[in-house]
Enzyme design. Structure first.
Site, short mmCIF file in Angstrom:
data_model
loop_
_atom_site.label_atom_id
_atom_site.label_comp_id
_atom_site.label_asym_id
_atom_site.label_seq_id
_atom_site.Cartn_x
_atom_site.Cartn_y
_atom_site.Cartn_z
N GLY A 10 0.79 -1.22 0.06
CA GLY A 10 0.04 -0.02 -0.10
C GLY A 10 1.05 1.22 -0.12
N ARG A 72 0.89 -5.19 -4.90
CA ARG A 72 1.31 -6.32 -3.99
C ARG A 72 1.54 -7.39 -4.68
NH1 ARG A 72 -0.65 -4.24 1.09
NH2 ARG A 72 -2.20 -2.70 0.85
N ASP A 103 6.00 -5.54 5.70
CA ASP A 103 6.58 -6.67 6.15
C ASP A 103 6.26 -7.59 4.84
OD1 ASP A 103 3.82 -6.50 6.35
OD2 ASP A 103 3.69 -7.23 8.65
N THR A 125 4.77 1.83 6.16
CA THR A 125 3.45 1.55 6.48
C THR A 125 2.73 2.68 7.23
OG1 THR A 125 1.87 0.06 7.32
CG2 THR A 125 4.02 0.08 8.29
N ILE A 126 1.45 3.10 6.94
CA ILE A 126 0.88 4.16 7.57
C ILE A 126 0.44 3.66 9.08
CG2 ILE A 126 0.06 5.59 5.74
CD1 ILE A 126 -2.67 4.23 6.54
N ASP A 127 0.49 2.21 9.21
CA ASP A 127 -0.04 1.49 10.31
C ASP A 127 0.96 1.61 11.63
OD1 ASP A 127 -2.34 0.70 8.85
OD2 ASP A 127 -1.94 -1.35 8.77
N ASP A 129 3.39 -0.46 12.47
CA ASP A 129 3.35 -1.69 13.21
C ASP A 129 4.64 -2.42 12.72
OD1 ASP A 129 2.53 -2.43 10.60
OD2 ASP A 129 0.84 -3.63 11.45
N ARG A 162 -26.03 12.49 17.54
CA ARG A 162 -25.84 11.14 17.16
C ARG A 162 -24.73 10.65 17.95
NH1 ARG A 162 -26.97 12.47 10.86
NH2 ARG A 162 -28.88 11.81 10.84
N ARG A 171 -4.42 -2.81 10.56
CA ARG A 171 -5.10 -4.32 10.24
C ARG A 171 -4.65 -4.99 11.67
NH1 ARG A 171 -5.60 -6.19 5.25
NH2 ARG A 171 -5.70 -8.30 6.13
O1 F6P Z 1 -0.86 -0.30 4.28
C1 F6P Z 1 -1.43 -0.84 5.01
C2 F6P Z 1 -3.03 -0.68 4.83
O2 F6P Z 1 -3.15 0.64 4.99
C3 F6P Z 1 -3.89 -1.38 6.03
O3 F6P Z 1 -4.20 -0.74 6.92
C4 F6P Z 1 -5.05 -1.43 5.11
O4 F6P Z 1 -5.68 -2.83 5.68
C5 F6P Z 1 -4.57 -1.77 3.91
O5 F6P Z 1 -3.48 -1.12 3.76
C6 F6P Z 1 -5.30 -1.67 2.72
O6 F6P Z 1 -4.90 -1.99 1.33
P1 F6P Z 1 -5.30 -1.92 -0.15
O7 F6P Z 1 -4.97 -0.29 -0.54
O8 F6P Z 1 -4.62 -2.85 -0.88
O9 F6P Z 1 -6.81 -1.67 -0.04
#
Ligand code: F6P
Length: 344
Positions: A10, A72, A103, A125-127, A129, A162, A171
């Site tokens: 991603g 990917r 990873d 990764t923006i995550d 992790d 709301r 993830r």
């Molecule tokens: O790069 C990691 C991530 O942003 C995850 O948080 C997310 O689940 C995934 O990529 C989404 O990937 P894609 O762009 O393939 O939908």
């Protein structure tokens, strides 16, 4: 040296900053030549690339996305993939490869470096992790975007009395949810590391209503498991690394909250807005520091290693260590969330 770069997985704000810095230092300090393979490992297999000159990278450190595009692609699963990579690198007289990726991408970098290819990695990764590094570029940008979204959603939640559930990326780890939830002042922050207790979620929201607050904000990471177990998938398909697309926990949770509390509830999934747009100043700087270290790793022949941030220093560790596990939130971060929640 002739050096090739690629970006896999991603995309992530700050990728171009890494490319910019590696190319500038490589050319200006070492007289290197660069090419960039397109679409990650796919472009290597298909021998598609662009020259990366000083002119080609001029100003890209400010831009979002990746000028090299991404995919990917799992070389390990392609019959003859390793031979094809070796052949393409040889045909283009490539002395070293710098792979920017998370990873999955780095599992390929490791595999190739174990098979005689001179390759190093830069974590992405923006995550946030990746094991062994204190921060990945792109995370700061994603948190800024998600926090701004929480701020914006607050006013409409308030106007309409709301509850609104905001689903963010993450993830395996809840770094974005943790930071945007706390920075955005969410009433409830839910992360994949912890089980969702619906009674507690309802109690937190109700206690705010009891104190006269007329709305509620819940931030949830896409990787959270449903209270009854299982993650929510956006589709049944899995990518070439075996990952399903996660999406929909926010909507499922909104439904459960409305049923349990009686409060009118909506959900919004921030999705790819968190990965788009220009990197923050922090990510531009961090990305460039990673890029500078990556080209040093190449000249020091640190094959099979990956750049990491330790405290305020950029150093490197083995890719094996970086991909051995995910870096997840621990008790220190759970305490921050808990200590700022309402008392129930
Ligand atoms: O790069 C990691 C991530 O942003 C995850 O948080 C997310 O689940 C995934 O990529 C989404 O990937 P894609 O762009 O393939 O939908």
């Amino acid at each position: 040296m002739r050096v090739a770069l690629l970006t896999g997985g991603g995309d992530c704000p700050g990728l171009n900053a890494v490319i910019y810095a590696a190319v500038r230092k490589g050319i200006n300090t070492y007289g290197d030549e660069f090419i960039g393979f397109l679409d990650g490992w796919k472009g290597v297999i298909e021998n598609r690339f662009i020259p990366l000159t000083l002119e080609a990278v001029d100003g890209i450190q400010l831009k979002g996305g990746t000028i090299l595009h991404s995919s990917r692609t799992n070389v390990k699963k392609i019959p003859g993939g390793i031979e094809k990579v070796q052949e393409v690198l040889k045909a283009n007289k490539i002395d070293a490869l710098i792979a920017l990726g998370g990873d999955d991408t780095q599992s390929v970098t490791l595999f190739l470096s174990e098979n005689g290819i001179n390759a190093v990695g830069v974590p992405k990764t923006i995550d946030n992790d990746i094991n062994g590094t204190d921060a990945t570029f792109g995370y700061d940008t994603a948190v800024a975007i998600a926090t701004e979204a929480v701020d914006r959603i607050r006013t409409t939640a308030d106007s309409h009395n709301r509850v609104i559930v905001i689903e963010v990326m993450g993830r395996d780890a809840g770094w974005i949810a943790y930071a945007a939830g706390v920075a955005g002042g969410a009433d409830v922050t839910l992360v994949p590391e912890l089980h969702i207790d619906m009674d507690r979620v309802a109690a937190l929201l109700k206690s705010n209503y009891d104190r006269g607050k007329n709305y509620g904000l819940v931030v949830v990471a896409e990787g959270c498991h449903l209270p009854e177990g299982g993650q929510v998938m956006g589709s049944a398909e899995v990518d070439s690394f075996g990952h399903a697309r996660l999406s929909g926990i926010g909507e499922a949770l909104a439904d459960m909250i409305q049923k349990k509390t009686g409060f009118e509830t909506r959900s919004v999934n921030l999705g790819h807005t968190q990965r788009g747009g220009v990197p923050t100043a922090y990510d531009r700087l961090l990305g460039q520091r990673y890029g500078l270290h990556a080209i040093e790793m190449v000249h020091d022949k640190k094959w099979g290693r990956i750049a990491v941030l330790r405290g305020t220093d950029i150093t490197d560790i083995t890719i094996k260590e970086a991909i051995s596990t995910n870096r997840r939130l621990d008790q220190r971060f759970f305490n921050v969330i808990r200590d700022l929640e309402a008392k129930v």
